[in-house]
Design an enzyme around this catalytic site. Structure first.
Site, PDB file in Angstrom:
ATOM      1  N   THR A   1       0.914  -1.285   0.025  1.00 22.70           N
ATOM      2  CA  THR A   1       0.020  -0.107   0.123  1.00 22.70           C
ATOM      3  C   THR A   1       0.845   1.239   0.142  1.00 22.70           C
ATOM      4  O   THR A   1       0.595   2.350  -0.792  1.00 22.70           O
ATOM      5  CB  THR A   1      -0.754   0.062   1.239  1.00 22.70           C
ATOM      6  OG1 THR A   1      -1.805  -1.380   1.131  1.00 22.70           O
ATOM      7  CG2 THR A   1      -1.886   1.129   1.258  1.00 22.70           C
ATOM      8  N   THR A   2       1.793   1.194   1.078  1.00 17.38           N
ATOM      9  CA  THR A   2       2.891   2.582   1.037  1.00 17.38           C
ATOM     10  C   THR A   2       3.632   2.752  -0.191  1.00 17.38           C
ATOM     11  O   THR A   2       3.948   3.811  -0.645  1.00 17.38           O
ATOM     12  CB  THR A   2       3.673   2.249   2.227  1.00 17.38           C
ATOM     13  OG1 THR A   2       2.869   2.026   3.229  1.00 17.38           O
ATOM     14  CG2 THR A   2       4.339   3.698   2.510  1.00 17.38           C
TER      15      THR A   2
ATOM     16  N   TYR B   1     -12.956  -4.805  -4.043  1.00 16.90           N
ATOM     17  CA  TYR B   1     -13.852  -4.695  -4.757  1.00 16.90           C
ATOM     18  C   TYR B   1     -14.988  -5.711  -5.155  1.00 16.90           C
ATOM     19  O   TYR B   1     -16.041  -5.542  -5.220  1.00 16.90           O
ATOM     20  CB  TYR B   1     -13.391  -4.270  -6.212  1.00 16.90           C
ATOM     21  CG  TYR B   1     -14.506  -3.273  -7.027  1.00 16.90           C
ATOM     22  CD1 TYR B   1     -15.094  -2.314  -6.814  1.00 16.90           C
ATOM     23  CD2 TYR B   1     -14.913  -4.097  -8.234  1.00 16.90           C
ATOM     24  CE1 TYR B   1     -16.269  -1.850  -7.467  1.00 16.90           C
ATOM     25  CE2 TYR B   1     -15.942  -3.701  -8.896  1.00 16.90           C
ATOM     26  CZ  TYR B   1     -16.518  -2.437  -8.854  1.00 16.90           C
ATOM     27  OH  TYR B   1     -17.520  -1.992  -9.437  1.00 16.90           O
TER      28      TYR B   1
ATOM     29  N   TYR C   1      -2.547 -10.352   4.329  1.00 14.08           N
ATOM     30  CA  TYR C   1      -2.723  -8.890   4.699  1.00 14.08           C
ATOM     31  C   TYR C   1      -4.241  -8.737   4.777  1.00 14.08           C
ATOM     32  O   TYR C   1      -4.950  -8.493   3.854  1.00 14.08           O
ATOM     33  CB  TYR C   1      -2.262  -8.070   3.651  1.00 14.08           C
ATOM     34  CG  TYR C   1      -2.242  -6.710   3.576  1.00 14.08           C
ATOM     35  CD1 TYR C   1      -2.321  -6.085   4.924  1.00 14.08           C
ATOM     36  CD2 TYR C   1      -1.624  -5.731   2.728  1.00 14.08           C
ATOM     37  CE1 TYR C   1      -2.285  -4.483   5.147  1.00 14.08           C
ATOM     38  CE2 TYR C   1      -1.591  -4.537   2.864  1.00 14.08           C
ATOM     39  CZ  TYR C   1      -1.799  -3.887   4.099  1.00 14.08           C
ATOM     40  OH  TYR C   1      -1.698  -2.585   4.206  1.00 14.08           O
TER      41      TYR C   1
ATOM     42  N   ARG D   1      -9.481  -0.903   3.288  1.00 16.13           N
ATOM     43  CA  ARG D   1      -9.156  -0.822   2.043  1.00 16.13           C
ATOM     44  C   ARG D   1      -9.636  -1.788   0.907  1.00 16.13           C
ATOM     45  O   ARG D   1      -9.287  -1.786  -0.194  1.00 16.13           O
ATOM     46  CB  ARG D   1      -7.543  -0.735   1.886  1.00 16.13           C
ATOM     47  CG  ARG D   1      -6.946   0.664   2.241  1.00 16.13           C
ATOM     48  CD  ARG D   1      -5.501   0.555   2.063  1.00 16.13           C
ATOM     49  NE  ARG D   1      -4.734   1.785   2.458  1.00 16.13           N
ATOM     50  CZ  ARG D   1      -4.620   2.632   1.708  1.00 16.13           C
ATOM     51  NH1 ARG D   1      -4.964   3.021   0.485  1.00 16.13           N
ATOM     52  NH2 ARG D   1      -3.909   3.968   2.424  1.00 16.13           N
TER      53      ARG D   1
ATOM     54  N   LYS E   1      -0.404 -10.218   8.173  1.00 20.67           N
ATOM     55  CA  LYS E   1      -0.410  -8.738   8.887  1.00 20.67           C
ATOM     56  C   LYS E   1      -1.656  -8.121   9.191  1.00 20.67           C
ATOM     57  O   LYS E   1      -2.671  -8.202   8.071  1.00 20.67           O
ATOM     58  CB  LYS E   1       0.262  -7.744   7.604  1.00 20.67           C
ATOM     59  CG  LYS E   1       0.536  -6.380   7.908  1.00 20.67           C
ATOM     60  CD  LYS E   1       0.846  -5.388   6.655  1.00 20.67           C
ATOM     61  CE  LYS E   1       0.667  -4.019   6.907  1.00 20.67           C
ATOM     62  NZ  LYS E   1       1.022  -3.271   5.624  1.00 20.67           N
TER      63      LYS E   1
ATOM     64  N   ILE F   1       4.766  -4.354  10.308  1.00 18.40           N
ATOM     65  CA  ILE F   1       5.117  -3.912   8.896  1.00 18.40           C
ATOM     66  C   ILE F   1       4.776  -2.486   8.999  1.00 18.40           C
ATOM     67  O   ILE F   1       3.434  -2.279   9.015  1.00 18.40           O
ATOM     68  CB  ILE F   1       4.390  -4.828   8.101  1.00 18.40           C
ATOM     69  CG1 ILE F   1       5.092  -6.184   8.015  1.00 18.40           C
ATOM     70  CG2 ILE F   1       4.431  -4.336   6.433  1.00 18.40           C
ATOM     71  CD1 ILE F   1       4.168  -7.338   6.932  1.00 18.40           C
TER      72      ILE F   1
END
Length: 295
Positions: A46-47, A109, A135, A140, A165, A207
Site C-alpha cells: 500500500t505504502t 472490490y 494482509y 481498503r 499482517k 510492517i
C-alpha cells in the site's frame, strides 16, 4: 518458516517529478533502512503505491529492491490482487526475481466470501514455494475481513502460508486469532500505533509506515520488547504517537512522503488520484517530527 522477526518497513516507491520511478532515491532509502536496523523490507505494498504501478514497473521495483538489498535482510513483495490469476502471475514473477516472501492483500472490490478467500490464497500459495503473509486490511478492501478461523485454517493447512499482517485495528479480534492459533500464525502489526499491544499478544513484529522516517526507533520498539525491556519499548511507542497520528491524518502514503521530503529523502510526489498533503496537516506533522527528534 517465519520470514522475519522485528520491524519491517512498508517502503515507499519514490517518483521523479515526471512520475517515473526514482531508482537512485530508492537505493538511498533502502540503505537508510538497513543502516537503521530494519529487519525486513516490504516492497510494492500500500505504502509503495502498487495500485498505480504497471505490472512491468511493479516487478522491476521488486527486482531492483532484491538486488540492492543483496541478501542482507529479507525482501517481501506485495503481489496481491482482487483477481486470483493476476496475483498468481505477480507472485510467480516476484519469486523468480528473488523475493524472500510475499504479502497478499485480501481481494478488494469484488468482495469474496471466506470460502473464496481460502481458495484464492491456496491457489496462489500452491503456485510458489516462498512463504506468504496474508494482509488483513478491511478499510481498503470494501470491508472484507479474513476471519480468525480462516487465517488459522490457512496457516495450518497450507505449508507456505505462515502468517498475517493485521491492519484491522481490532485488538479483540487479534486476541481471538492468537487464542485459536496456538502458535501456528506469525502475527505482524499493520498499525504503527499498536506495535506494543500486538507484540504483547504474541506478535512477531510490525510492517511499518513509521519506519520510513524513523527506522532505528521502530526497530527498537520491537527489539526492546523482545529483550524484556517492555517499559523502554512502550516509551518509544508512546513518544511516537504524535508522529504516527500525523502519518495517518490523511490517507497513506500522502503524509509519509511529505515527511520524507521534509527530511530530504527525495520520496517525490504521489501518483494520481493521490494529491499533496493539506498545508495545516503538513504543519502538524512537521511539528510532531521535530518534537520526536527526527527533523
Amino acid at each position: 518458516m517465519s520470514i522475519f522477526t522485528g520491524a519491517g518497513v512498508a517502503i515507499v516507491t519514490p517518483f521523479k517529478p515526471n512520475g517515473e520511478v526514482n531508482y537512485e532515491a530508492f537505493a538511498d532509502q533502502i540503505e537508510l533502512q538497513i543502516k537503521g536496523g530494519t529487519d525486513a523490507i516490504i516492497v510494492c505494498g500500500t505504502t509503495g503505491e502498487a495500485s498505480t504501478l504497471t505490472h512491468e514497473e511493479h516487478l522491476d521495483v521488486i527486482e531492483y529492491c532484491v538486488k540492492q538489498v543483496n541478501g542482507r535482510i529479507p525482501v517481501i513483495a506485495g503481489t496481491g490482487s482482487n483477481c486470483t490469476e493476476t496475483a498468481v502471475y505477480l507472485s510467480k514473477e516476484a519469486e523468480k526475481r528473488g523475493a524472500d516472501g510475499l504479502l497478499l492483500v485480501t481481494p478488494y472490490y469484488n468482495k469474496c466470501t471466506q470460502k473464496g478467500l481460502k481458495e484464492h490464497y491456496t491457489i496462489i500459495a500452491e503456485a510458489v514455494k516462498i512463504p506468504i503473509i496474508l494482509y488483513n486490511i478491511p478499510g481498503r478492501t470494501g470491508g472484507v475481513l479474513i476471519q480468525p478461523e480462516t487465517v488459522v485454517e490457512l496457516c495450518r493447512n497450507v505449508p507456505n502460508i505462515v502468517g498475517v499482517k493485521d491492519a484491522t485495528g481490532n485488538l479483540v479480534g487479534v486476541a481471538r486469532l492468537m487464542a485459536l492459533a496456538e502458535g501456528s500464525v506469525d502475527l505482524y502489526s499493520g498499525n504503527d500505533e499498536l506495535i506494543v499491544p500486538i507484540l504483547s499478544l504474541g506478535g512477531k513484529g510490525v510492517i511499518s509506515v513509521l519506519s520510513n522516517i524513523a527506522p532505528a526507533q521502530t526497530h527498537d520498539i520491537c527489539e526492546k520488547f523482545f529483550a524484556g525491556d517492555v517499559e523502554g519499548s512502550r516509551k518509544i511507542q508512546l513518544d511516537a504517537m504524535p508522529v504516527i497520528d500525523g502519518l495517518f491524518c490523511e490517507v497513506n502514503p500522502i503524509p509519509v512522503k511529505k515527511a520524507m521530503n521534509l527530511m530530504g529523502l527525495n520520496a517525490g510526489p504521489m501518483r494520481r488520484p493521490l494529491t499533496e498533503m493539506e498545508e495545516p496537516n503538513a504543519k502538524k506533522l512537521e511539528a510532531a517530527m521535530k518534537d520526536f527528534g527526527i527533523l
